[in-house]
Design an enzyme around this catalytic site. Structure first.
Site, PDB file in Angstrom:
ATOM      1  N   ASP A  26       0.832  -1.205   0.000  1.00  0.00           N
ATOM      2  CA  ASP A  26       0.000   0.000   0.000  1.00  0.00           C
ATOM      3  C   ASP A  26       0.866   1.254   0.000  1.00  0.00           C
ATOM      4  OD1 ASP A  26      -2.311   1.458   0.020  1.00  0.00           O
ATOM      5  OD2 ASP A  26      -2.748   1.143   2.143  1.00  0.00           O
ATOM      6  N   HIS A  43       2.724   3.398  -9.007  1.00  0.00           N
ATOM      7  CA  HIS A  43       2.590   1.958  -9.285  1.00  0.00           C
ATOM      8  C   HIS A  43       3.857   1.422  -9.973  1.00  0.00           C
ATOM      9  CE1 HIS A  43      -1.394   2.088  -7.810  1.00  0.00           C
ATOM     10  NE2 HIS A  43      -1.931   2.716  -8.836  1.00  0.00           N
ATOM     11  N   LEU A 137      11.827 -20.073  -4.467  1.00  0.00           N
ATOM     12  CA  LEU A 137      10.776 -19.258  -3.836  1.00  0.00           C
ATOM     13  C   LEU A 137       9.430 -19.467  -4.527  1.00  0.00           C
ATOM     14  CD1 LEU A 137      10.000 -16.807  -1.915  1.00  0.00           C
ATOM     15  CD2 LEU A 137      10.404 -15.364  -3.922  1.00  0.00           C
TER      16      LEU A 137
HETATM   17  C1  FPP Z   1      -1.832   0.203  -3.385  1.00  0.00           C
HETATM   18  O1  FPP Z   1      -1.416   1.548  -3.418  1.00  0.00           O
HETATM   19  C2  FPP Z   1      -1.298  -0.551  -4.514  1.00  0.00           C
HETATM   20  C3  FPP Z   1      -2.048  -1.114  -5.501  1.00  0.00           C
HETATM   21  C4  FPP Z   1      -3.515  -1.008  -5.567  1.00  0.00           C
HETATM   22  C5  FPP Z   1      -1.440  -1.846  -6.631  1.00  0.00           C
HETATM   23  C6  FPP Z   1      -0.194  -2.632  -6.344  1.00  0.00           C
HETATM   24  C7  FPP Z   1       0.544  -2.747  -7.616  1.00  0.00           C
HETATM   25  C8  FPP Z   1       1.889  -2.732  -7.743  1.00  0.00           C
HETATM   26  C9  FPP Z   1       2.801  -2.698  -6.585  1.00  0.00           C
HETATM   27  C10 FPP Z   1       2.546  -2.705  -9.093  1.00  0.00           C
HETATM   28  C11 FPP Z   1       2.338  -3.909  -9.951  1.00  0.00           C
HETATM   29  C12 FPP Z   1       2.563  -5.190  -9.289  1.00  0.00           C
HETATM   30  C13 FPP Z   1       3.006  -6.311  -9.916  1.00  0.00           C
HETATM   31  C14 FPP Z   1       3.068  -7.611  -9.180  1.00  0.00           C
HETATM   32  C15 FPP Z   1       3.444  -6.297 -11.305  1.00  0.00           C
HETATM   33  P1  FPP Z   1      -2.524   2.683  -3.523  1.00  0.00           P
HETATM   34  O2  FPP Z   1      -2.669   3.050  -4.956  1.00  0.00           O
HETATM   35  O3  FPP Z   1      -3.780   2.242  -2.852  1.00  0.00           O
HETATM   36  O4  FPP Z   1      -1.823   3.829  -2.715  1.00  0.00           O
HETATM   37  P2  FPP Z   1      -2.520   4.964  -1.831  1.00  0.00           P
HETATM   38  O5  FPP Z   1      -3.248   4.263  -0.716  1.00  0.00           O
HETATM   39  O6  FPP Z   1      -1.343   5.769  -1.347  1.00  0.00           O
HETATM   40  O7  FPP Z   1      -3.418   5.733  -2.757  1.00  0.00           O
END
Ligand code: FPP
Length: 242
Positions: A26, A43, A137
């Site tokens: 997050d 992201h 892994l």
């Molecule tokens: C949460 O941050 C993150 C996500 C909803 C997406 C996670 C995706 C990645 C880490 C990149 C792609 C992953 C792979 C495995 C290729 P948020 O957007 O909710 O952040 P915020 O709470 O600060 O708005």
């Protein structure tokens, strides 16, 4: 997944290393906002943190790493952001597959990911097949995953198979969860300071140690993972005993 205790392994100096770590990644959006960048930049940086986490898990001797990449609730985000996340996943698979293979990583997917676009489903199937002979892994990526949805699908399977009510026990449910066969979840980490599970691995987290850290996901590095494992080693796990 079995809920048997004593799932962690002792290595080196005897400190317990979690066999199975899950991460709620997050804070990508906040990381980007602090830099006056579009959310997709967060992201993208989060994708680099995924890379570090996988490497770190291998180095520390963690057997299974499960990452929450797209929740069944993430469809509520603007279409542009959903499209960006899908695009990043495609890009990630293409760019990382060789390195994952070289590092002997196995790949598993949980969630209702077959509802993604057919070309992404094909890429995902291809990646799982390509890494299926590996023995290192066990990387599990949760895609279009929601724990309540997973439980509903498991119950539907139980009913479709016509199990007698008295034969439905925890093992019967576990065998029908997306995570069946994975080691018991030892440690759940959530980054960015939020302290909730957000519908991630609710059943599996029954006896997991929970760790909420302030680091925003794109800043997560090997040292964060090491600190998390060290904290896990200090926890006393009693599984309801005393
Ligand atoms: C949460 O941050 C993150 C996500 C909803 C997406 C996670 C995706 C990645 C880490 C990149 C792609 C992953 C792979 C495995 C290729 P948020 O957007 O909710 O952040 P915020 O709470 O600060 O708005």
């Amino acid at each position: 997944m079995s809920s048997a205790p004593a799932s962690s392994v002792a290595v080196g100096d005897g400190a317990a290393v979690p066999r199975h770590v899950a991460i709620i990644m997050d804070g990508n959006g906040r990381w980007a906002a602090r830099r006056h960048l579009p959310r997709v930049a967060g992201h993208r940086a989060g994708m680099e943190a995924v890379r570090r986490a996988i490497r770190g898990a291998g180095t520390l001797g963690i057997g299974a790493l499960t990452l929450f990449a797209f929740s069944s609730e993430n469809w509520r985000r603007p279409a542009e952001e959903v499209g960006d996340l899908m695009g990043l996943m495609r890009f990630y698979l293409k760019r990382e597959i060789d390195e994952l293979d070289r590092n002997n990583v196995r790949l598993r997917l949980i969630g209702d990911w077959r509802r993604f676009d057919p070309d992404l489903v094909r890429d995902l199937d291809g990646a799982v097949a390509r890494l299926s002979g590996n023995s290192g892994l066990l990387l599990t990526i949760a895609l279009n995953y929601g724990a309540q949805d997973e439980l509903v699908r498991a119950v539907r399977k139980v009913m479709a198979e016509g199990l007698a009510p008295e034969s439905v026990d925890t093992a019967a449910i576990e065998a029908r969860l997306d995570t069946h066969g994975l080691p018991p979840l030892d440690l759940m980490i959530r980054t960015s300071g939020e302290a909730r599970l957000s519908n991630f691995l609710l059943w599996q987290a029954a006896y997991a140690e929970l760790l909420f850290i302030d680091t925003l996901w794109p800043d997560f590095d090997a040292a964060d993972l090491e600190r998390a494992v060290a904290e896990f080693g200090r926890r006393e796990r009693r599984y309801g005993g005393r």
